[in-house]
Write a protein that holds these residues in place. Structure first.
Motif, PDB file in Angstrom:
ATOM      1  N   GLN A   1      23.241  43.720  56.425  1.00 14.59           N
ATOM      2  CA  GLN A   1      22.620  44.842  57.143  1.00 14.59           C
ATOM      3  C   GLN A   1      21.159  44.535  57.475  1.00 14.59           C
ATOM      4  N   ALA A   2      20.464  43.872  56.554  1.00 19.86           N
ATOM      5  CA  ALA A   2      19.072  43.491  56.825  1.00 19.86           C
ATOM      6  C   ALA A   2      19.002  42.499  57.974  1.00 19.86           C
ATOM      7  N   ILE A   3      19.949  41.545  57.994  1.00 17.62           N
ATOM      8  CA  ILE A   3      19.972  40.556  59.084  1.00 17.62           C
ATOM      9  C   ILE A   3      20.283  41.253  60.403  1.00 17.62           C
ATOM     10  N   ALA A   4      21.161  42.243  60.378  1.00 13.36           N
ATOM     11  CA  ALA A   4      21.506  42.997  61.594  1.00 13.36           C
ATOM     12  C   ALA A   4      20.277  43.707  62.164  1.00 13.36           C
ATOM     13  N   ARG A   5      19.503  44.334  61.271  1.00 15.70           N
ATOM     14  CA  ARG A   5      18.269  45.006  61.735  1.00 15.70           C
ATOM     15  C   ARG A   5      17.287  43.987  62.289  1.00 15.70           C
ATOM     16  N   GLU A   6      17.112  42.905  61.566  1.00 12.59           N
ATOM     17  CA  GLU A   6      16.136  41.874  61.951  1.00 12.59           C
ATOM     18  C   GLU A   6      16.482  41.271  63.319  1.00 12.59           C
ATOM     19  N   GLN A   7      17.767  41.033  63.570  1.00 15.54           N
ATOM     20  CA  GLN A   7      18.187  40.394  64.827  1.00 15.54           C
ATOM     21  C   GLN A   7      18.608  41.429  65.865  1.00 15.54           C
ATOM     22  N   ASP A   8      18.521  42.697  65.503  1.00 15.12           N
ATOM     23  CA  ASP A   8      18.854  43.784  66.434  1.00 15.12           C
ATOM     24  C   ASP A   8      20.252  43.598  67.044  1.00 15.12           C
ATOM     25  N   LEU A   9      21.230  43.366  66.155  1.00 11.51           N
ATOM     26  CA  LEU A   9      22.629  43.188  66.579  1.00 11.51           C
ATOM     27  C   LEU A   9      23.523  43.926  65.583  1.00 11.51           C
ATOM     28  N   PRO A  10      24.601  44.568  66.057  1.00 12.52           N
ATOM     29  CA  PRO A  10      25.543  45.132  65.082  1.00 12.52           C
ATOM     30  C   PRO A  10      26.278  44.006  64.332  1.00 12.52           C
ATOM     31  N   ILE A  11      26.325  44.108  63.016  1.00 11.30           N
ATOM     32  CA  ILE A  11      27.127  43.176  62.200  1.00 11.30           C
ATOM     33  C   ILE A  11      27.933  44.020  61.215  1.00 11.30           C
TER      34      ILE A  11
ATOM     35  N   HIS B   1      35.103  39.066  56.056  1.00 12.42           N
ATOM     36  CA  HIS B   1      34.930  38.636  57.427  1.00 12.42           C
ATOM     37  C   HIS B   1      33.690  39.329  57.978  1.00 12.42           C
ATOM     38  N   VAL B   2      32.654  38.546  58.213  1.00 12.02           N
ATOM     39  CA  VAL B   2      31.394  39.066  58.743  1.00 12.02           C
ATOM     40  C   VAL B   2      31.446  38.918  60.264  1.00 12.02           C
ATOM     41  N   ASN B   3      31.408  40.046  60.962  1.00 10.80           N
ATOM     42  CA  ASN B   3      31.529  40.027  62.424  1.00 10.80           C
ATOM     43  C   ASN B   3      30.185  40.328  63.076  1.00 10.80           C
ATOM     44  N   ILE B   4      29.633  39.331  63.729  1.00  8.55           N
ATOM     45  CA  ILE B   4      28.357  39.481  64.442  1.00  8.55           C
ATOM     46  C   ILE B   4      28.697  39.791  65.897  1.00  8.55           C
ATOM     47  N   LEU B   5      28.347  41.010  66.338  1.00  2.33           N
ATOM     48  CA  LEU B   5      28.744  41.459  67.684  1.00  2.33           C
ATOM     49  C   LEU B   5      27.615  41.176  68.669  1.00  2.33           C
ATOM     50  N   HIS B   6      27.983  40.643  69.820  1.00  2.61           N
ATOM     51  CA  HIS B   6      26.956  40.294  70.822  1.00  2.61           C
ATOM     52  C   HIS B   6      27.624  40.130  72.179  1.00  2.61           C
ATOM     53  N   ASP B   7      26.781  40.016  73.196  1.00  7.70           N
ATOM     54  CA  ASP B   7      27.266  39.786  74.563  1.00  7.70           C
ATOM     55  C   ASP B   7      27.011  38.321  74.920  1.00  7.70           C
ATOM     56  N   PRO B   8      28.071  37.526  75.025  1.00 11.04           N
ATOM     57  CA  PRO B   8      27.877  36.097  75.294  1.00 11.04           C
ATOM     58  C   PRO B   8      27.142  35.838  76.612  1.00 11.04           C
TER      59      PRO B   8
ATOM     60  N   GLY C   1      31.559  40.132  72.748  1.00 13.47           N
ATOM     61  CA  GLY C   1      31.740  38.923  71.943  1.00 13.47           C
ATOM     62  C   GLY C   1      31.516  39.187  70.481  1.00 13.47           C
ATOM     63  N   LYS C   2      32.198  38.391  69.643  1.00 12.72           N
ATOM     64  CA  LYS C   2      31.902  38.474  68.212  1.00 12.72           C
ATOM     65  C   LYS C   2      32.019  37.088  67.593  1.00 12.72           C
ATOM     66  N   ILE C   3      31.153  36.855  66.627  1.00 14.08           N
ATOM     67  CA  ILE C   3      31.287  35.674  65.779  1.00 14.08           C
ATOM     68  C   ILE C   3      31.863  36.195  64.471  1.00 14.08           C
ATOM     69  N   ASN C   4      33.061  35.711  64.118  1.00 14.29           N
ATOM     70  CA  ASN C   4      33.756  36.211  62.931  1.00 14.29           C
ATOM     71  C   ASN C   4      33.813  35.097  61.904  1.00 14.29           C
TER      72      ASN C   4
END
Lengths: 464, 464
Positions: B359-369, B381-388, B338-341
């Motif tokens: 990048q700081a938010i990615a580290r803090e939330q432990d998710l690739p962005i 386009h900021v893509n927050i990658l996750h498993d729904p 999943g991604k939030i774009n």
């Protein structure tokens, strides 16, 4: 209730807010803030000279409590009467809010107060290699706030857009005394309703702009001019369509009809061939690209009806090609002391029909009417020449004006391309927009200005 | 009151108005009109398929009498949930109002119905040597009406503008069932309040567009691509500022951050050097000018931190330079299902700060962005990658989203550059605009849509 004088309580409140030298009440001082380039004049009750946005918020709130009209004012160069205080009240002159707050070359923007002169902004932006595209004839002494109020254009709009295309964000004080911020300092945004472009062209009837974020454009280092003469207006209009249909956008594309060419030759003494129409075409670019741009525009200018095509080898020669245009204004003055100059706009393909219609109206009303202007946008300045001291002639000029507007609207055009509606054209607005659209304009105006104190008597026709 | 089903009287009125095949009430048919590319779904009470504007006027009036919500719909390619009928009611699909009514090459405009596909319009305009600049990725199957609803952009907006910059006039039906006409078929106008640009980006909450007059642009015959790799995001952003500060506007200027470059190389298998950031730069022009444009952009791309600059000798080679971008999307899918774009926008100079914050938010939330997008407009386009399927991860993705928006707003940016607000971002709008501006948005909405029947639950946050 008369708004010729400030009620004492409001006068005290405004003096406290603006300081001793920030409120002008002496009639001799007020008088100079009551006119604009429409030649209309009216006496305001007082003139406010705010120096910061918070004063504008407070002065609007104070005026609202007293139902006192407010007319925002730049330098009064507009031609429509939009800044004439016909209902009395308070003129708010932004002459002391004239700072350039910030120029950000990396973000291609400038943040300015509304009272900054267009010419001063151009100089400051030019130091960074940029310009702000709106360039009305009055640029050296008109304000950015005034440009925003009437959606000012100018000759370079054909390539770079008018004011509405070159503003990113605004801060403005509504007639309810609320400071609203709209837009973002970015060239793209899709975050809710776009009040930024909505306020542009609203002529001070919705809100007073107190800060503007302007989109800057890189300044092309070189410009080169072409002058093309055609046998008739139809041939020139076909050339305009060809010039606008190819990928090298002209940086200017100005038109003069056959009467203008004749007057420039016979009365103004310009050394140009006889012709039915004239185009001045400008290319811009740098040393590597300018030649190619000039060649592309030359090719597009050629076609049936071309009488002569002259290229200026350099910028000085380009100025000399403008001889016809420069000879025109004095020539017009020798013909008649007064002129009504309306900046109507039609689709480019309708330019010949408009010029034909104008010539028919000129014959019918027995008055000289000439057309010149920004052909690439279909934005022609129709000049109705008459003697204001001759009552019958002035009546015929007014009749001609109404007939010109009817012709423009029948050709899918509209009343103004860059001057706005103001006082002089408000009675024609209902011909240009449908009753439903006009009703919606009134309804939205009431949300910005619930008591109708902002520039009453302008833009919208009287609600009868 | 529930709007899951049409009251019988309204159902009869709509069937009479639209004909037997113009109103869909079967649940299986309705279902397919309830989703969009946000992956949200809701069941409408019915689907209307009008074929002409007068039907739209009548159906709005009929729905208004019953307080029935109306959701305008193109082809559902939008990403924000703006066309999902969350409040039930009537979906109005414009798929049968898909005609190109007129293309006027001399006036550089096209008049279309809202349901025409962007790609079909481009083909028709291309036959006359023109294009319409908005070019979202979904261009082959998205509608012009949808482009207008969300102020769609795309990669060419950096030179040619987004939808709001390329529409001249609209006809639209308000929530009161009134047909309003706004704008003029000319590139300049200053005749009253500008409802045309105001309706663009309003996501069907103010009026249903039934006809649009679009500004066309001459199609440059040739395009050439450059690919520049930089050591870090800061060097790339400085190059973006240089590219935008010189007079040859790039026709595309796309960005990928270092994570995107790494993913394209290591996961996607793209044959490109390792780098901290990548720019794809496109020039357009004709045979005489293209070389010079490419040279100007090459010069501007060079500077501190440049790792490699590759020019494509022709259009096919240009496509190959896009290998990194093409490798990216499948690479992202291997990382997370999943991604939030989100298509946030910041001033160009703030791109490095935004990428740092992300990048700081990615580290803090432990998710690739990862970030990529339209750099010339600052529209990333900021893509927050996750498993729904992973509840904890999805919660962290939502938390990251809020933090990204806060970072964007702190950098003077805004929530959306070209997708709009819709359903998914409405709860964030009050962070992006001041309370005074939001109150004015609500007040103006009420003038267009007095009963709040147009696309309820979208764009504006709930009024609590």
């Amino acid at each position: 209730m008369s708004h010729d004088l400030l009620p004492p309580a409001l006068a005290r409140a405004l003096a406290d807010l603006l300081g001793d030298d920030g409120l002008l009440t002496d009639p001799a001082e007020r008088l100079t803030y009551g006119y604009d380039n429409s030649r209309r004049q009216a006496m305001p009750a007082a003139v406010a000279l705010p120096t910061e946005a918070v004063q504008v918020v407070e002065l609007v709130r104070a005026c609202r409590r007293h139902g006192m009209p407010i007319v925002a004012r730049g330098r009064g160069t507009n031609t429509t009467g939009a800044s004439v205080p016909v209902a009395g009240g308070l003129v708010v002159s932004f002459e002391r809010m004239d700072r350039i707050l910030r120029i950000a070359p990396d973000d291609r923007l400038a943040v300015v107060e509304p009272g900054v002169l267009n010419g001063d902004l151009q100089r400051a932006a030019g130091e960074h290699g940029f310009f702000w595209p709106p360039d009305p004839t009055s640029a050296p002494f008109c304000t950015v706030g005034g440009n925003i109020a009437c959606n000012a254009g100018g000759p370079h709009a054909v390539k770079y857009g008018a004011t509405r295309d070159n503003v990113l964000a605004l801060a403005a004080v509504t007639g309810a005394g609320e400071l609203v911020r709209c837009g973002t300092p970015t060239t793209k945004a899709s975050t809710g309703y776009d009040f930024t472009r909505f306020l542009i062209g609203s002529e001070g009837t919705l809100a007073l702009v107190v800060e503007a974020t302007l989109k800057l454009t890189p300044l092309p280092p070189l410009r080169r001019a072409l002058r093309a003469l055609y046998a008739d207006v139809g041939s020139a209009a076909a050339a305009v369509a060809r010039l606008m249909a190819q990928p090298v956008a002209p940086s200017m594309l100005e038109f003069m009809d056959g009467d203008c060419v004749r007057l420039a030759r016979e009365v103004g003494g310009a050394d140009i061939p006889a012709a039915g129409a004239l185009l001045m075409i400008q290319a811009d670019g740098d040393a590597a690209t300018l030649e190619h741009a000039v060649a592309a525009l030359s090719r597009a200018a050629q076609g049936p009806g071309l009488v002569a095509l002259d290229a200026a080898p350099d910028q000085a020669a380009g100025e000399r090609l403008w001889a016809a245009r420069k000879a025109l204004s004095p020539a017009l003055r020798t013909l008649a002391p007064g002129k009504i100059n309306e900046d109507v706009v039609v689709p480019v393909s309708r330019i010949p029909a408009l010029v034909d219609a104008v010539q028919a109206i000129a014959r019918e009303q027995d008055l000289p009417i000439v057309c010149f202007g920004h052909a690439g946008n279909g934005n022609l300045h129709v000049n109705i020449l008459h003697d204001p001291a001759d009552v019958a002639q002035s009546q015929r000029a007014q009749a001609a004006l109404g007939r010109v507007f009817d012709a423009v609207l029948a050709l899918d055009g509209t009343l103004s391309g860059e001057h706005g509606i103001g006082l002089l054209k408000r009675d024609f607005l209902a011909r240009a927009v449908t009753p439903q659209t006009l009703a919606l304009m009134r309804a939205v105006k009431a949300q910005f200005d619930p008591d109708g104190i902002l520039n009453p008597g302008k833009l919208l026709p009287e609600d009868v």
